[in-house]
Design an enzyme around this catalytic site. Structure first.
Site, mmCIF file in Angstrom:
data_model
loop_
_atom_site.group_PDB
_atom_site.id
_atom_site.type_symbol
_atom_site.label_atom_id
_atom_site.label_comp_id
_atom_site.label_asym_id
_atom_site.label_seq_id
_atom_site.Cartn_x
_atom_site.Cartn_y
_atom_site.Cartn_z
ATOM 1 N N HIS A 225 21.096 13.890 -17.234
ATOM 2 C CA HIS A 225 22.056 12.809 -17.505
ATOM 3 C C HIS A 225 22.851 13.120 -18.773
ATOM 4 O O HIS A 225 23.914 13.699 -18.718
ATOM 5 C CB HIS A 225 21.311 11.488 -17.607
ATOM 6 N N HIS A 264 27.782 16.370 -10.153
ATOM 7 C CA HIS A 264 27.765 14.952 -10.518
ATOM 8 C C HIS A 264 27.391 14.145 -9.280
ATOM 9 O O HIS A 264 27.781 14.496 -8.175
ATOM 10 C CB HIS A 264 29.157 14.517 -11.015
ATOM 11 N N ASP A 317 30.202 16.782 -19.669
ATOM 12 C CA ASP A 317 29.395 17.477 -20.684
ATOM 13 C C ASP A 317 29.751 18.940 -20.839
ATOM 14 O O ASP A 317 29.302 19.599 -21.780
ATOM 15 C CB ASP A 317 27.906 17.376 -20.305
HETATM 16 C C1 SDX Z 1 26.376 12.726 -16.685
HETATM 17 O O1 SDX Z 1 26.165 9.186 -13.319
HETATM 18 C C2 SDX Z 1 26.990 9.278 -14.281
HETATM 19 O O2 SDX Z 1 28.003 8.594 -14.312
HETATM 20 C C3 SDX Z 1 26.578 10.219 -15.378
HETATM 21 C C4 SDX Z 1 27.630 10.570 -16.399
HETATM 22 C C5 SDX Z 1 27.962 9.383 -17.294
HETATM 23 O O3 SDX Z 1 29.080 9.364 -17.851
HETATM 24 O O4 SDX Z 1 27.056 8.541 -17.516
HETATM 25 O O5 SDX Z 1 28.790 11.009 -15.759
HETATM 26 C C6 SDX Z 1 27.159 11.663 -17.355
HETATM 27 O O6 SDX Z 1 25.227 12.518 -16.488
HETATM 28 C C7 SDX Z 1 27.009 14.024 -16.298
HETATM 29 C C8 SDX Z 1 25.983 14.977 -15.600
HETATM 30 C C9 SDX Z 1 25.331 15.827 -16.703
HETATM 31 N N1 SDX Z 1 24.231 16.680 -16.106
HETATM 32 C C10 SDX Z 1 24.387 17.976 -15.864
HETATM 33 O O7 SDX Z 1 25.423 18.607 -16.056
HETATM 34 C C11 SDX Z 1 23.125 18.653 -15.348
HETATM 35 C C12 SDX Z 1 23.464 19.596 -14.172
HETATM 36 N N2 SDX Z 1 23.892 18.796 -13.005
HETATM 37 C C13 SDX Z 1 22.890 18.519 -12.012
HETATM 38 O O8 SDX Z 1 21.586 18.391 -12.461
HETATM 39 C C14 SDX Z 1 23.361 17.543 -10.938
HETATM 40 O O9 SDX Z 1 24.646 17.882 -10.578
HETATM 41 C C15 SDX Z 1 23.307 16.047 -11.211
HETATM 42 C C16 SDX Z 1 21.955 15.610 -11.633
HETATM 43 C C17 SDX Z 1 24.299 15.690 -12.280
HETATM 44 C C18 SDX Z 1 23.685 15.327 -9.931
HETATM 45 O O10 SDX Z 1 22.766 15.705 -8.995
HETATM 46 P P1 SDX Z 1 22.570 14.961 -7.578
HETATM 47 O O11 SDX Z 1 23.707 14.037 -7.304
HETATM 48 O O12 SDX Z 1 21.200 14.398 -7.524
HETATM 49 O O13 SDX Z 1 22.751 16.140 -6.571
HETATM 50 P P2 SDX Z 1 21.651 17.214 -6.223
HETATM 51 O O14 SDX Z 1 20.893 17.621 -7.459
HETATM 52 O O15 SDX Z 1 20.859 16.713 -5.078
HETATM 53 O O16 SDX Z 1 22.562 18.444 -5.791
HETATM 54 C C19 SDX Z 1 23.263 18.370 -4.538
HETATM 55 C C20 SDX Z 1 23.576 19.817 -4.204
HETATM 56 C C21 SDX Z 1 22.329 20.711 -4.237
HETATM 57 O O17 SDX Z 1 22.533 21.765 -3.340
HETATM 58 P P3 SDX Z 1 21.749 21.730 -1.917
HETATM 59 O O18 SDX Z 1 20.257 21.659 -2.270
HETATM 60 O O19 SDX Z 1 22.236 20.462 -1.216
HETATM 61 O O20 SDX Z 1 22.157 23.011 -1.267
HETATM 62 O O21 SDX Z 1 24.457 20.363 -5.193
HETATM 63 C C22 SDX Z 1 23.803 21.425 -5.868
HETATM 64 C C23 SDX Z 1 22.331 21.291 -5.612
HETATM 65 O O22 SDX Z 1 21.707 22.562 -5.691
HETATM 66 N N3 SDX Z 1 24.079 21.253 -7.303
HETATM 67 C C24 SDX Z 1 24.216 22.256 -8.163
HETATM 68 C C25 SDX Z 1 24.470 21.644 -9.401
HETATM 69 N N4 SDX Z 1 24.463 20.321 -9.271
HETATM 70 C C26 SDX Z 1 24.227 20.091 -7.956
HETATM 71 N N5 SDX Z 1 24.158 23.595 -8.000
HETATM 72 C C27 SDX Z 1 24.329 24.335 -9.131
HETATM 73 N N6 SDX Z 1 24.576 23.819 -10.363
HETATM 74 C C28 SDX Z 1 24.660 22.488 -10.525
HETATM 75 N N7 SDX Z 1 24.887 22.002 -11.748
#
Ligand code: SDX
Length: 381
Positions: A225, A264, A317
């Site tokens: 997050h 996201h 971020d």
């Molecule tokens: C914020 O919600 C908000 O509004 C949050 C925020 C705010 O202002 O409050 O916007 C702030 O939290 C920004 C996010 C910061 N976090 C990160 O940058 C950490 C890296 N990102 C991931 O952990 C992920 O993208 C999440 C947690 C942010 C979102 O994940 P989801 O929606 O639960 O999606 P998921 O993890 O199930 O991924 C879906 C697919 C997967 O592939 P498949 O298994 O379906 O093949 O997308 C891929 C994931 O592998 N994927 C990524 C990825 N994020 C998702 N692959 C590589 N790198 C990534 N960063």
């Protein structure tokens, strides 16, 4: 992901679930659109100030000049924290900055005369006091853990400038003040993100604002997050040079990992906030004689382009960490800066929850055994 059993449909992570109505923040993740109270984030980031945006979020309107001056005067007057809270912070100064912020907000509840008053007006007043005091907490903690005396707030500086002044013990440049101000605007509110939802769940039990903000801080701390900015900068340092970006990202992706700062839950297009930090990461890096960080991040963004087909773009971020790093801010404070911006957003979510409160209590579909006979310990082997 939803799994329909013979009884119920489960929406893990509450993915795609609308749990209430709100007039605070509009997000269209398919096109990367973000509005605060109807105003486009691009307009606010380029033309407004954090003080104006806080007024917009908490009072529903952009202030006129008279309203802004009075509002800003009150915020500047509320920046001090009690010495007893500083003593508590000194006791826990070796903790992570977010843990110290969480502890200090808890402690502040013992000094706030309105702590038990959950009327909307009191919630807003308490949220503004926490918004004003949180930068003092984060900056004072950094000074304490370095064995330095905390720097008193400087009423001649705006919210962003005063934070940098208290943190570094010297006047920030106009440019750095403006960048930090834009950063606070971009982090101020984002609908029912995990930390805002945690604050709303707390508020739904009729607890007080301080407790709800503590829940928000605790939730924001996770790297999925709010903790990504720090991880992105660590990644950039490990990559070292732009030409290493491809193999670095490949290694993460091939092992099913997440490249921090990308992806996201809601945005399946570019996070509209990212571009405002991207430009500033680029210009700040040049002005500081360290262009390599932006170059590495820009290369990484290019390497990740194919993932846009899966809706994986940079988020807010991704460039933030390089900006804080270039400003000389310790990397474990990056996430605290996110919290400083988000306190008004948590306050607004709590006020909205209270406006037509209902206990938030979802269900889990039980998959364990039923009616197991009780065996007294004497008969258990
Ligand atoms: C914020 O919600 C908000 O509004 C949050 C925020 C705010 O202002 O409050 O916007 C702030 O939290 C920004 C996010 C910061 N976090 C990160 O940058 C950490 C890296 N990102 C991931 O952990 C992920 O993208 C999440 C947690 C942010 C979102 O994940 P989801 O929606 O639960 O999606 P998921 O993890 O199930 O991924 C879906 C697919 C997967 O592939 P498949 O298994 O379906 O093949 O997308 C891929 C994931 O592998 N994927 C990524 C990825 N994020 C998702 N692959 C590589 N790198 C990534 N960063």
């Amino acid at each position: 992901m939803t799994t329909a059993t013979n009884k119920v449909e489960i929406r893990r992570g509450l993915m795609g679930v609308y749990f209430d109505r709100s007039d605070s923040c509009f997000i269209d993740g398919t096109v990367g659109k973000l509005l605060y109270r109807g105003y486009d984030i691009h307009e606010l980031a380029e033309n407004s100030t954090f003080e104006e945006v806080v007024h917009l979020l908490l009072f529903g309107k952009l202030p006129n000049r008279k309203e802004l001056d009075a509002f800003d005067k009150q915020l500047r007057a509320d920046r001090d924290i009690p010495d007893k809270v500083l003593d508590i912070m000194d006791t826990v100064k070796n903790g992570h900055p977010m843990d110290v912020l969480r502890t200090a907000v808890s402690a502040l509840s013992a000094f706030d005369p309105e702590v038990k008053d959950n009327s909307e007006a009191a919630i807003i007043r308490k949220g503004l006091r926490l918004t004003a005091k949180a930068p003092t907490i984060v900056a004072a903690h950094d000074r304490l853990r370095k064995g330095l005396k905390p720097v008193k707030p400087n009423a001649s500086l705006n919210h962003a400038g005063n934070f940098l002044y208290m943190l570094n013990g010297k006047m920030p440049s106009e440019d750095e003040m403006h960048i930090m101000d834009v950063d606070f605007i971009l982090h101020a509110e984002h609908g029912s993100n995990a930390s805002a939802f945690a604050a709303r769940v707390a508020a739904s039990t009729q607890t007080d604002l301080h407790s709800a903000v503590v829940a928000g801080i605790a939730t924001l701390k996770g790297p999925a997050h709010g903790g990504a900015a720090e991880e992105v900068m660590k990644m950039a340092e490990e990559i070292g040079r732009p030409e290493n970006a491809e193999s670095y990202a490949r290694n993460i992706l091939d092992h099913g990992g997440r490249v921090m700062g990308f992806g996201h839950r809601v945005y399946k297009a570019e996070d509209p906030r990212a571009r405002h930090l991207r430009d500033r990461s680029h210009t700040l890096g040049i002005s500081k004689g360290q262009p390599q960080w932006f170059e590495i991040l820009a290369k990484l963004q290019e390497v990740m382009k194919p993932y846009q087909a899966k809706g994986i773009y940079v988020n807010v971020d991704f460039f933030a960490g390089s900006i804080y790093y270039l400003m000389g801010i310790p990397d474990d404070i990056f996430i605290s800066i996110f919290a400083l911006g988000r306190i008004p957003g948590w306050t607004l979510n709590v006020a909205e929850q209270y406006r037509s409160n209902i206990l938030i209590r979802p269900l889990t579909d039980y998959s364990g055994p039923m009616d197991v006979p009780y065996t007294p310990i004497s008969k258990r082997n």
